[in-house]
Design a protein around this motif. Structure first.
Motif, PDB file in Angstrom:
ATOM      1  N   THR A  36      -5.256   5.761 -10.247  1.00  0.00           N
ATOM      2  CA  THR A  36      -3.744   5.095  -9.237  1.00  0.00           C
ATOM      3  C   THR A  36      -3.196   4.623  -8.592  1.00  0.00           C
ATOM      4  O   THR A  36      -3.268   3.308  -8.227  1.00  0.00           O
ATOM      5  N   THR A  37      -4.488   5.042  -7.260  1.00  0.00           N
ATOM      6  CA  THR A  37      -5.149   4.754  -6.576  1.00  0.00           C
ATOM      7  C   THR A  37      -6.233   3.052  -6.762  1.00  0.00           C
ATOM      8  O   THR A  37      -5.394   1.970  -5.740  1.00  0.00           O
ATOM      9  N   ARG A  38      -6.953   2.821  -7.540  1.00  0.00           N
ATOM     10  CA  ARG A  38      -7.947   1.807  -8.173  1.00  0.00           C
ATOM     11  C   ARG A  38      -7.015   1.251  -8.746  1.00  0.00           C
ATOM     12  O   ARG A  38      -7.263  -0.086  -8.359  1.00  0.00           O
ATOM     13  N   GLY A  83       1.195  -1.025  -0.617  1.00  0.00           N
ATOM     14  CA  GLY A  83       0.290  -0.009  -0.715  1.00  0.00           C
ATOM     15  C   GLY A  83       0.370   1.125   0.088  1.00  0.00           C
ATOM     16  O   GLY A  83       0.419   2.636  -0.460  1.00  0.00           O
ATOM     17  N   LEU A  84       1.666   1.238   0.306  1.00  0.00           N
ATOM     18  CA  LEU A  84       2.542   2.975   0.327  1.00  0.00           C
ATOM     19  C   LEU A  84       3.385   3.267  -0.531  1.00  0.00           C
ATOM     20  O   LEU A  84       3.609   4.418  -0.539  1.00  0.00           O
ATOM     21  N   LEU A  85       2.666   2.497  -2.428  1.00  0.00           N
ATOM     22  CA  LEU A  85       2.673   3.258  -3.490  1.00  0.00           C
ATOM     23  C   LEU A  85       2.130   4.526  -3.339  1.00  0.00           C
ATOM     24  O   LEU A  85       1.622   5.582  -3.988  1.00  0.00           O
ATOM     25  N   LYS A  86       0.882   4.531  -2.480  1.00  0.00           N
ATOM     26  CA  LYS A  86      -0.879   5.679  -2.437  1.00  0.00           C
ATOM     27  C   LYS A  86      -0.330   6.323  -1.064  1.00  0.00           C
ATOM     28  O   LYS A  86      -1.010   7.359  -1.070  1.00  0.00           O
ATOM     29  N   LEU A  87       0.747   6.189  -0.462  1.00  0.00           N
ATOM     30  CA  LEU A  87       1.340   7.152   0.580  1.00  0.00           C
ATOM     31  C   LEU A  87       0.363   8.132   0.595  1.00  0.00           C
ATOM     32  O   LEU A  87       0.097   9.069   1.539  1.00  0.00           O
ATOM     33  N   LEU A  88       1.208   9.836  -0.463  1.00  0.00           N
ATOM     34  CA  LEU A  88       1.152  10.755  -0.597  1.00  0.00           C
ATOM     35  C   LEU A  88      -0.217  11.504  -1.155  1.00  0.00           C
ATOM     36  O   LEU A  88      -0.857  13.013  -1.427  1.00  0.00           O
ATOM     37  N   ILE A  89      -0.955  10.660  -2.219  1.00  0.00           N
ATOM     38  CA  ILE A  89      -2.701  10.889  -2.843  1.00  0.00           C
ATOM     39  C   ILE A  89      -3.050  10.683  -1.282  1.00  0.00           C
ATOM     40  O   ILE A  89      -3.389  10.203  -0.366  1.00  0.00           O
ATOM     41  N   PRO A  90      -4.167  12.030  -1.563  1.00  0.00           N
ATOM     42  CA  PRO A  90      -4.614  12.212  -0.706  1.00  0.00           C
ATOM     43  C   PRO A  90      -6.572  11.230  -0.324  1.00  0.00           C
ATOM     44  O   PRO A  90      -6.341  10.593  -1.260  1.00  0.00           O
ATOM     45  N   GLU A  91      -6.956  11.492   0.779  1.00  0.00           N
ATOM     46  CA  GLU A  91      -7.559  10.123   1.190  1.00  0.00           C
ATOM     47  C   GLU A  91      -9.320  10.404   0.088  1.00  0.00           C
ATOM     48  O   GLU A  91      -9.659   9.850   0.271  1.00  0.00           O
ATOM     49  N   GLU A  92      -8.861  11.890  -0.753  1.00  0.00           N
ATOM     50  CA  GLU A  92     -10.072  12.236  -1.199  1.00  0.00           C
ATOM     51  C   GLU A  92     -10.611  11.123  -2.133  1.00  0.00           C
ATOM     52  O   GLU A  92     -11.403  10.537  -3.399  1.00  0.00           O
ATOM     53  N   TYR A  93      -9.066  10.993  -3.321  1.00  0.00           N
ATOM     54  CA  TYR A  93      -8.967  10.264  -4.254  1.00  0.00           C
ATOM     55  C   TYR A  93      -8.928   8.200  -4.093  1.00  0.00           C
ATOM     56  O   TYR A  93      -8.437   7.426  -4.713  1.00  0.00           O
TER      57      TYR A  93
END
Length: 411
Positions: free
Chosen positions: A112-114, A48-58
């Motif tokens: 990116t998150t999806r 899950g670390l790839l999503k670390l910086l992406i805001p929660e809303e996304y």
């Protein structure tokens, strides 16, 4: 550790340290082999670390750069290549926020998150012969980037290219043309799109698993909405958009420090378990030898001081990031200079520690099977990315003349 556990603990740095211990078990073998660290990249995806910086809303975890940079440092302790790859991913994955429209930011963050995308890049400005030309309402990419970090294992490549009107100019002229180098359009390109050719030609003494070989683009279709911002604009980037360079430099600072800390820790374990005291030593073990103790003291003083400064510099970058479009040119310049102080310091300390660690381990530590030299080779290879002497000049020009560095891809 699976994603659900990550969401429960929110202990990202501890997770990175745990992954680092796992990666360290194969670091020697993978350094010898080179190539792409496919299994390790998959573990980073799973974490899950790839999503670390992406805001929660996304769909991301909305963490700060302070956390992300410490995560990079932890991974680099075990493997400099993986630290670089993860750090570059963090910078590349926020390019839609730095350069894109609100719609592009929402689109690429959400995808990116999806899809759990890993982002690489092909942005080396010293390869000016990659050209973007108009093709109806869209564009085409043709040419080669000689360095493209993270390309092989990536899902997305961030690409910069000269505009078509530069196509017929000599390389020397294009290289000196500021608009061609600093105001390049930024394209978001799926790695496996038709015409993208990943060349397995990265063979350097260090950072051997960074997927940094060349990438060729053979008439690659680029949709208009894959160019961040306004594709027709030749305006200089905003102060916020130009934070891309301080972001990369911050990544460099932290994975250099991570490599140095990794070398120190491995050296310490070797000294305690395998190093023999010199024949004239008054001690019965290397751990009690007064000269070895003194050397470890000197090394740690350098490292602990560097950790303190780098942590401060990370917070300075985070503060600049939080200003967003309100960031002024002066604030941006001062941030860049502050990060340059850490770039100079970590370059010097990392090269020093990764070399001197042999002096406290002894002759047998130089056996090829240990590959302790990988720490020095990794630092030596990447610190040539941009000459540290010019970073010293930036700092000096600011201190003496209050001259902030102009925005370039390196400053």
């Amino acid at each position: 550790m699976v994603l659900s556990t990550l969401q429960e603990t929110k202990d990202y740095i501890a997770l990175a340290a745990s992954l680092g211990k796992e990666f360290a078990k194969t670091a020697v073998e993978r350094d010898a082999k080179g190539g792409s660290p496919t299994a390790e990249l998959n573990r980073l995806r799973e974490s899950g670390l790839l999503k670390l910086l992406i805001p929660e809303e996304y769909g991301g975890f909305g963490q700060t750069w302070v956390t992300a940079l410490k995560v990079v440092r932890e991974i680099a302790k075990a493997d400099g290549s993986l630290g670089q790859l993860l750090g570059y991913h963090y910078v590349n994955s926020v390019m839609p926020e730095l350069n894109g429209t609100h719609e592009q930011k929402a689109r690429f963050y959400s995808e990116t998150t999806r899809n759990n995308w890993f982002w690489g890049d092909a942005v080396n400005p010293r390869d000016p012969k990659l050209v973007l030309t108009q093709d109806g309402n869209n564009f085409r990419l043709n040419g080669t980037k000689n360095f493209a970090t993270g390309s092989t294992g990536s899902d997305i490549i961030v690409v910069t290219a000269a505009r078509g009107y530069m196509e017929n100019l000599p390389v020397a002229i294009v290289s000196k043309h500021r608009e061609a180098v600093e105001n390049l359009p930024v394209a978001i390109v799926p790695t496996h799109r038709e015409g993208v050719v990943l060349n397995d030609d990265w063979d350097y003494i260090g950072q051997r698993q960074t997927d940094s070989g060349s990438v060729s683009f053979n008439n690659v279709l680029i949709h208009r909405d894959e160019i961040l911002g306004n594709p027709d604009s030749k305006d200089a980037p905003s102060s916020f958009a130009s934070l891309v360079t301080p972001a990369f430099q911050s990544v460099f600072v932290n994975f250099y420090l991570g490599i140095a800390l990794g070398a120190f820790e491995e050296g310490k374990q070797y000294t305690l378990s395998a190093t023999r005291p010199w024949i004239f030593s008054p001690a019965h073990t290397a751990a009690k030898d007064p000269y070895i103790i003194e050397q470890y003291g000197d090394l740690w003083v350098s490292l602990i001081s560097t950790i303190s400064h780098v942590d401060y510099v990370n917070s300075v970058f985070q503060s600049a990031w939080e200003k967003g479009e309100h960031l002024t040119a002066t604030e941006r310049g001062e941030t860049a200079v502050t990060i340059s102080t850490a770039k100079v310091l970590t370059t010097r300390v990392a090269l020093d520690v990764t070399s001197k660690i042999f002096e406290v381990m002894g002759t047998r530590a130089a056996a090829t099977k240990h590959r302790f030299d990988r720490f020095w080779r990794n630092v030596r290879t990447h610190t040539l990315h941009d000459p540290v002497a010019y970073k010293v000049h930036e700092v000096g020009d600011w201190v003496l003349n209050e001259q902030i560095p102009p925005f370039t891809i390196y400053t």
